[in-house]
Design a protein around this motif. Sequence first.
Motif, PDB file in Angstrom:
ATOM      1  N   LEU A  31       0.820  -1.204   0.000  1.00  0.00           N
ATOM      2  CA  LEU A  31       0.000   0.000   0.000  1.00  0.00           C
ATOM      3  C   LEU A  31       0.864   1.269   0.000  1.00  0.00           C
ATOM      4  O   LEU A  31       0.568   2.240  -0.696  1.00  0.00           O
ATOM      5  CB  LEU A  31      -0.941  -0.002   1.205  1.00  0.00           C
ATOM      6  CG  LEU A  31      -2.041  -1.070   1.184  1.00  0.00           C
ATOM      7  CD1 LEU A  31      -2.746  -1.137   2.531  1.00  0.00           C
ATOM      8  CD2 LEU A  31      -3.039  -0.787   0.069  1.00  0.00           C
ATOM      9  N   THR A  32       1.943   1.245   0.766  1.00  0.00           N
ATOM     10  CA  THR A  32       2.840   2.399   0.826  1.00  0.00           C
ATOM     11  C   THR A  32       3.504   2.639  -0.524  1.00  0.00           C
ATOM     12  O   THR A  32       3.582   3.775  -1.007  1.00  0.00           O
ATOM     13  CB  THR A  32       3.908   2.195   1.920  1.00  0.00           C
ATOM     14  OG1 THR A  32       3.261   2.049   3.181  1.00  0.00           O
ATOM     15  CG2 THR A  32       4.867   3.369   1.976  1.00  0.00           C
ATOM     16  N   GLU A  33       3.989   1.558  -1.153  1.00  0.00           N
ATOM     17  CA  GLU A  33       4.647   1.702  -2.455  1.00  0.00           C
ATOM     18  C   GLU A  33       3.672   2.176  -3.526  1.00  0.00           C
ATOM     19  O   GLU A  33       4.058   2.888  -4.459  1.00  0.00           O
ATOM     20  CB  GLU A  33       5.289   0.362  -2.858  1.00  0.00           C
ATOM     21  CG  GLU A  33       6.495  -0.001  -1.997  1.00  0.00           C
ATOM     22  CD  GLU A  33       7.054  -1.371  -2.330  1.00  0.00           C
ATOM     23  OE1 GLU A  33       6.402  -2.108  -3.111  1.00  0.00           O
ATOM     24  OE2 GLU A  33       8.131  -1.719  -1.809  1.00  0.00           O
ATOM     25  N   PRO A  38      -3.362   5.650   0.692  1.00  0.00           N
ATOM     26  CA  PRO A  38      -3.451   5.960   2.125  1.00  0.00           C
ATOM     27  C   PRO A  38      -4.200   4.860   2.866  1.00  0.00           C
ATOM     28  O   PRO A  38      -5.162   4.286   2.338  1.00  0.00           O
ATOM     29  CB  PRO A  38      -4.224   7.276   2.150  1.00  0.00           C
ATOM     30  CG  PRO A  38      -4.984   7.319   0.869  1.00  0.00           C
ATOM     31  CD  PRO A  38      -4.134   6.594  -0.138  1.00  0.00           C
ATOM     32  N   TYR A  39      -3.756   4.555   4.073  1.00  0.00           N
ATOM     33  CA  TYR A  39      -4.425   3.514   4.854  1.00  0.00           C
ATOM     34  C   TYR A  39      -4.231   3.792   6.335  1.00  0.00           C
ATOM     35  O   TYR A  39      -3.349   4.551   6.739  1.00  0.00           O
ATOM     36  CB  TYR A  39      -3.881   2.131   4.501  1.00  0.00           C
ATOM     37  CG  TYR A  39      -2.452   1.889   4.950  1.00  0.00           C
ATOM     38  CD1 TYR A  39      -2.179   1.336   6.202  1.00  0.00           C
ATOM     39  CD2 TYR A  39      -1.379   2.223   4.128  1.00  0.00           C
ATOM     40  CE1 TYR A  39      -0.866   1.128   6.624  1.00  0.00           C
ATOM     41  CE2 TYR A  39      -0.072   2.021   4.538  1.00  0.00           C
ATOM     42  CZ  TYR A  39       0.181   1.471   5.779  1.00  0.00           C
ATOM     43  OH  TYR A  39       1.473   1.277   6.200  1.00  0.00           O
ATOM     44  N   GLU A  40      -5.056   3.171   7.135  1.00  0.00           N
ATOM     45  CA  GLU A  40      -4.897   3.193   8.578  1.00  0.00           C
ATOM     46  C   GLU A  40      -4.939   1.763   9.070  1.00  0.00           C
ATOM     47  O   GLU A  40      -5.344   0.844   8.338  1.00  0.00           O
ATOM     48  CB  GLU A  40      -5.981   4.053   9.230  1.00  0.00           C
ATOM     49  CG  GLU A  40      -5.729   4.421  10.687  1.00  0.00           C
ATOM     50  CD  GLU A  40      -4.329   4.942  10.950  1.00  0.00           C
ATOM     51  OE1 GLU A  40      -3.465   4.100  11.313  1.00  0.00           O
ATOM     52  OE2 GLU A  40      -4.092   6.146  10.777  1.00  0.00           O
ATOM     53  N   HIS A  69      -8.931   1.979   4.265  1.00  0.00           N
ATOM     54  CA  HIS A  69      -8.803   3.331   3.727  1.00  0.00           C
ATOM     55  C   HIS A  69      -9.401   4.311   4.727  1.00  0.00           C
ATOM     56  O   HIS A  69     -10.530   4.127   5.186  1.00  0.00           O
ATOM     57  CB  HIS A  69      -9.510   3.439   2.379  1.00  0.00           C
ATOM     58  CG  HIS A  69      -9.125   4.649   1.584  1.00  0.00           C
ATOM     59  ND1 HIS A  69      -9.549   5.912   1.926  1.00  0.00           N
ATOM     60  CD2 HIS A  69      -8.335   4.778   0.477  1.00  0.00           C
ATOM     61  CE1 HIS A  69      -9.049   6.778   1.054  1.00  0.00           C
ATOM     62  NE2 HIS A  69      -8.306   6.111   0.160  1.00  0.00           N
ATOM     63  N   PRO A  70      -8.694   5.383   5.073  1.00  0.00           N
ATOM     64  CA  PRO A  70      -9.178   6.292   6.120  1.00  0.00           C
ATOM     65  C   PRO A  70     -10.420   7.087   5.718  1.00  0.00           C
ATOM     66  O   PRO A  70     -11.162   7.555   6.583  1.00  0.00           O
ATOM     67  CB  PRO A  70      -7.986   7.228   6.359  1.00  0.00           C
ATOM     68  CG  PRO A  70      -7.175   7.141   5.113  1.00  0.00           C
ATOM     69  CD  PRO A  70      -7.346   5.753   4.598  1.00  0.00           C
ATOM     70  N   LEU A 109     -13.255   3.816   4.484  1.00  0.00           N
ATOM     71  CA  LEU A 109     -13.233   2.679   5.425  1.00  0.00           C
ATOM     72  C   LEU A 109     -13.214   1.329   4.705  1.00  0.00           C
ATOM     73  O   LEU A 109     -13.455   0.286   5.325  1.00  0.00           O
ATOM     74  CB  LEU A 109     -14.422   2.734   6.400  1.00  0.00           C
ATOM     75  CG  LEU A 109     -14.567   4.004   7.251  1.00  0.00           C
ATOM     76  CD1 LEU A 109     -15.690   3.824   8.258  1.00  0.00           C
ATOM     77  CD2 LEU A 109     -13.260   4.344   7.958  1.00  0.00           C
ATOM     78  N   GLU A 110     -12.900   1.333   3.414  1.00  0.00           N
ATOM     79  CA  GLU A 110     -12.772   0.079   2.659  1.00  0.00           C
ATOM     80  C   GLU A 110     -11.634  -0.757   3.238  1.00  0.00           C
ATOM     81  O   GLU A 110     -10.548  -0.239   3.510  1.00  0.00           O
ATOM     82  CB  GLU A 110     -12.497   0.370   1.188  1.00  0.00           C
ATOM     83  CG  GLU A 110     -12.280  -0.882   0.342  1.00  0.00           C
ATOM     84  CD  GLU A 110     -11.808  -0.574  -1.064  1.00  0.00           C
ATOM     85  OE1 GLU A 110     -11.594  -1.525  -1.837  1.00  0.00           O
ATOM     86  OE2 GLU A 110     -11.628   0.624  -1.382  1.00  0.00           O
ATOM     87  N   ILE A 111     -11.880  -2.041   3.424  1.00  0.00           N
ATOM     88  CA  ILE A 111     -10.845  -2.942   3.959  1.00  0.00           C
ATOM     89  C   ILE A 111      -9.889  -3.297   2.824  1.00  0.00           C
ATOM     90  O   ILE A 111     -10.305  -3.819   1.781  1.00  0.00           O
ATOM     91  CB  ILE A 111     -11.475  -4.204   4.557  1.00  0.00           C
ATOM     92  CG1 ILE A 111     -12.461  -3.823   5.663  1.00  0.00           C
ATOM     93  CG2 ILE A 111     -10.387  -5.122   5.121  1.00  0.00           C
ATOM     94  CD1 ILE A 111     -13.352  -4.968   6.094  1.00  0.00           C
TER      95      ILE A 111
END
Length: 463
Positions: free
Chosen positions: A364-366, A370-372, A399-400, A403-405
């Motif tokens: 996700l970072t690469e 964005p995520y939490e 996803h912040p 809110l998708e997983i």
Amino acid sequence: MTTFDYDVLVLGSGPAGESAALNAMKHGHSVAIIEAQSAVGGACTHQGTIPSKALRHMVRQAIRYNKTPAFRDIGDPRTLTYPRLLSHANEVISRQVNMRSRFYYRNQIKVIFGHGRFVDKNTVEVLSEEGQVEALTAARVVIATGSRPYRPDNIDFSHPRVYDSDTILKMVNTPAKLIIYGAGVIGCEYASIFSGIGIKIELINSRDRLLEFLDDEISDALSYQLRNMGVMIRHREVYKTVEASDSGVEILLESGKRIHANALLWCNGRSGNTQQIGLENIGLETDHRGQLVVDEHYQTAVPGVYAAGDVIGWPSLASAAYDQGRSAAAHARGKEQCRFVDDVPTGIYTLPEISSVGRTERELTEAKVPYEVGRAFFKDTARGQISGETVGMLKLLFHPDTLEILGIHCFGAEAAEIIHIGQAIMKQENGGNTLRYFVTTTFNYPTMAEAYRTAALNGLNRL
């Protein structure tokens, strides 16, 4: 019009072959299976999934017994020898073979034991153990011959102290110290099993970390737990030579280190079982690992010849092989749309086990998504405290904004079972895949499943 002996001929009775045969028969096609081993089930039943998980179960039971103070009043700590573990695994294998044999009998699928070899794309010769040759013809052929451990030429696997993941199931003693070369899924699983019965383990890994495809946090947790069990992990090491003698095994690494042990378990790669099945007679080639390339319908470059399971490589999982075989048979009977298996959850049966679905933090970072993160630690769950299974965690990536997983990663007892709750939610369409499900659903208490609610709340509190 050409008349064939069968509509579909299947080479191999592992998960892919079994599901292909049953699917074809259920839709009115005549089917026969050719099996090179003396019993049905393939490597999954006889050398891989079933025996290794049966061994793991017994070790896990012994560890739980020995760690539970209440049982100290009953008797001394229990130690298990490897031959005793194998006796349990063999019992499970026998039950699996009997069950799968009944599948074929009830569905009138003929099972032919022997080595199959293509004569042409519609004809396969079968050589029996007695030396008899029988030619069979079919309109379609499914290759589901599986895989075997890769064996480098410069290692003497005939030596009684040198094993691979097949021959380790024939080991008749319990070595004091074992070198496991290769820290992939199989190597890590066996490191857990053997360290669990008190064997000293040297786990040699050619990569930078264990199971690099996992989320980094989960990989780190596995490393910690293996080391906590006494496993010596050596990263970034490659073997140079292996010397086996009556007194033990020595492996010389390219770094100059010499590692000694009573035995060696080689777990470094697998090759497709495609040698000597006559692929040259139908103009079919394999890659350097002996694996076949297929299209989205599991059809090879030769029309009417399909392949499924480990023989086509990734993901090389029994769960995927079942679905691949079914899809291959569906297209073979003329169905235009069939599922291509590309979203398989991982299930790794170390101690504790690991399972995941979706993307990792690194991915996700690469990708700049964005995520939490939401976490639930098993030590904080009532069910974990009751059962004593307090090691592990459930981790949700979401996803912040929506809110998708995006990913679910689980490390701990029953992880491979727990993961499917989240997987089901991730499959929901029309906005149904969100963290909200877990905070608006009442879970049984106490359960491990309620870790989803805890992790969801933990994540929402970070926003």
